[in-house]
Design a protein around this motif. Sequence first.
Motif, PDB file in Angstrom:
ATOM      1  N   LEU A 109     -23.727  19.451 -30.555  1.00 23.01           N
ATOM      2  CA  LEU A 109     -22.966  19.476 -29.263  1.00 23.01           C
ATOM      3  C   LEU A 109     -23.293  17.931 -28.477  1.00 23.01           C
ATOM      4  CD1 LEU A 109     -23.146  23.121 -28.028  1.00 23.01           C
ATOM      5  CD2 LEU A 109     -21.239  21.997 -29.230  1.00 23.01           C
ATOM      6  N   ILE A 110     -24.536  17.782 -28.497  1.00 18.53           N
ATOM      7  CA  ILE A 110     -24.928  16.543 -27.717  1.00 18.53           C
ATOM      8  C   ILE A 110     -24.036  15.325 -28.362  1.00 18.53           C
ATOM      9  CG2 ILE A 110     -26.553  14.818 -27.113  1.00 18.53           C
ATOM     10  CD1 ILE A 110     -28.580  17.088 -27.001  1.00 18.53           C
ATOM     11  N   LEU A 116     -17.084  11.812 -28.343  1.00 16.56           N
ATOM     12  CA  LEU A 116     -15.697  12.121 -27.903  1.00 16.56           C
ATOM     13  C   LEU A 116     -15.444  11.519 -26.472  1.00 16.56           C
ATOM     14  CD1 LEU A 116     -15.026  15.791 -28.447  1.00 16.56           C
ATOM     15  CD2 LEU A 116     -14.053  13.906 -29.306  1.00 16.56           C
ATOM     16  N   SER A 117     -16.530  11.369 -25.764  1.00 11.15           N
ATOM     17  CA  SER A 117     -16.243  10.358 -24.367  1.00 11.15           C
ATOM     18  C   SER A 117     -16.195   9.077 -24.732  1.00 11.15           C
ATOM     19  CB  SER A 117     -17.640  10.660 -23.637  1.00 11.15           C
ATOM     20  OG  SER A 117     -18.735  10.245 -24.065  1.00 11.15           O
ATOM     21  N   LYS A 118     -16.715   8.429 -25.839  1.00  8.22           N
ATOM     22  CA  LYS A 118     -16.624   7.078 -26.157  1.00  8.22           C
ATOM     23  C   LYS A 118     -15.344   7.054 -26.655  1.00  8.22           C
ATOM     24  CE  LYS A 118     -21.065   6.192 -26.989  1.00  8.22           C
ATOM     25  NZ  LYS A 118     -21.926   7.311 -26.957  1.00  8.22           N
ATOM     26  N   GLU A 136     -20.730   9.036 -34.004  1.00 11.32           N
ATOM     27  CA  GLU A 136     -21.189  10.345 -33.407  1.00 11.32           C
ATOM     28  C   GLU A 136     -20.602  11.799 -33.520  1.00 11.32           C
ATOM     29  OE1 GLU A 136     -23.387   8.060 -29.802  1.00 11.32           O
ATOM     30  OE2 GLU A 136     -21.714   8.853 -29.213  1.00 11.32           O
ATOM     31  N   VAL A 137     -19.360  11.542 -33.638  1.00 12.91           N
ATOM     32  CA  VAL A 137     -18.295  12.752 -33.984  1.00 12.91           C
ATOM     33  C   VAL A 137     -18.536  13.266 -35.233  1.00 12.91           C
ATOM     34  CG1 VAL A 137     -16.248  13.749 -34.098  1.00 12.91           C
ATOM     35  CG2 VAL A 137     -16.741  12.572 -31.951  1.00 12.91           C
ATOM     36  N   PHE A 138     -18.629  12.263 -36.260  1.00 16.71           N
ATOM     37  CA  PHE A 138     -18.805  12.663 -37.686  1.00 16.71           C
ATOM     38  C   PHE A 138     -20.057  13.000 -37.999  1.00 16.71           C
ATOM     39  CE2 PHE A 138     -14.744  10.272 -38.653  1.00 16.71           C
ATOM     40  CZ  PHE A 138     -13.964  11.262 -39.328  1.00 16.71           C
ATOM     41  N   GLY A 139     -21.059  12.604 -37.287  1.00 19.23           N
ATOM     42  CA  GLY A 139     -22.491  12.921 -37.392  1.00 19.23           C
ATOM     43  C   GLY A 139     -22.606  14.279 -36.866  1.00 19.23           C
ATOM     44  N   SER A 140     -22.144  14.692 -35.814  1.00 17.44           N
ATOM     45  CA  SER A 140     -22.364  15.833 -35.198  1.00 17.44           C
ATOM     46  C   SER A 140     -21.618  17.010 -35.967  1.00 17.44           C
ATOM     47  CB  SER A 140     -21.467  16.034 -33.699  1.00 17.44           C
ATOM     48  OG  SER A 140     -19.954  16.137 -33.915  1.00 17.44           O
ATOM     49  N   GLY A 180     -28.278   8.556 -39.805  1.00 19.05           N
ATOM     50  CA  GLY A 180     -27.278   7.718 -39.135  1.00 19.05           C
ATOM     51  C   GLY A 180     -27.484   7.822 -37.746  1.00 19.05           C
ATOM     52  N   LEU A 181     -27.542   8.950 -37.248  1.00 17.17           N
ATOM     53  CA  LEU A 181     -27.660   9.170 -35.605  1.00 17.17           C
ATOM     54  C   LEU A 181     -28.946   8.785 -35.133  1.00 17.17           C
ATOM     55  CD1 LEU A 181     -25.892  12.758 -35.595  1.00 17.17           C
ATOM     56  CD2 LEU A 181     -24.850  10.423 -34.769  1.00 17.17           C
TER      57      LEU A 181
END
Length: 115
Positions: free
Chosen positions: A18-19, A25-27, A55-59, A74-75
């Motif tokens: 979620l983080i 998403l904010s980026k 970050e989205v794909f990593g999440s 990667g994250l």
Amino acid sequence: MIKINSKVFFIITLITSLIFALAGLSKIIGMQMMHDSFVTLGLPIWFGYFIGICEVFGSIGIQIRKLRFYACFGLTIIMLGAINYHLQYENDGLLASIIITALCLLLLISRDREN
């Protein structure tokens, strides 16, 4: 490998996911505050969007067992860059960056007991 109770492991993966989803998403939507650090570092604007997509794909990858290791790896690299930024320019987000990196590293070296 460190073995963690499956419920605790699920909670850690969910929170970490979620983080990164929210940060990514904010980026992606172009929040100025999220892109200021890239400008300060002298990076092009598109790099902020690229990191957001990663970050989205990593999440998402954190939630998929076969991809979890690669996503966390990667994250963690992305978060090491964030720690570097906060050490050099702005100490406000340093503690949060360290905690998020620690969560990624924990997921990187652990597995739940049911596996």
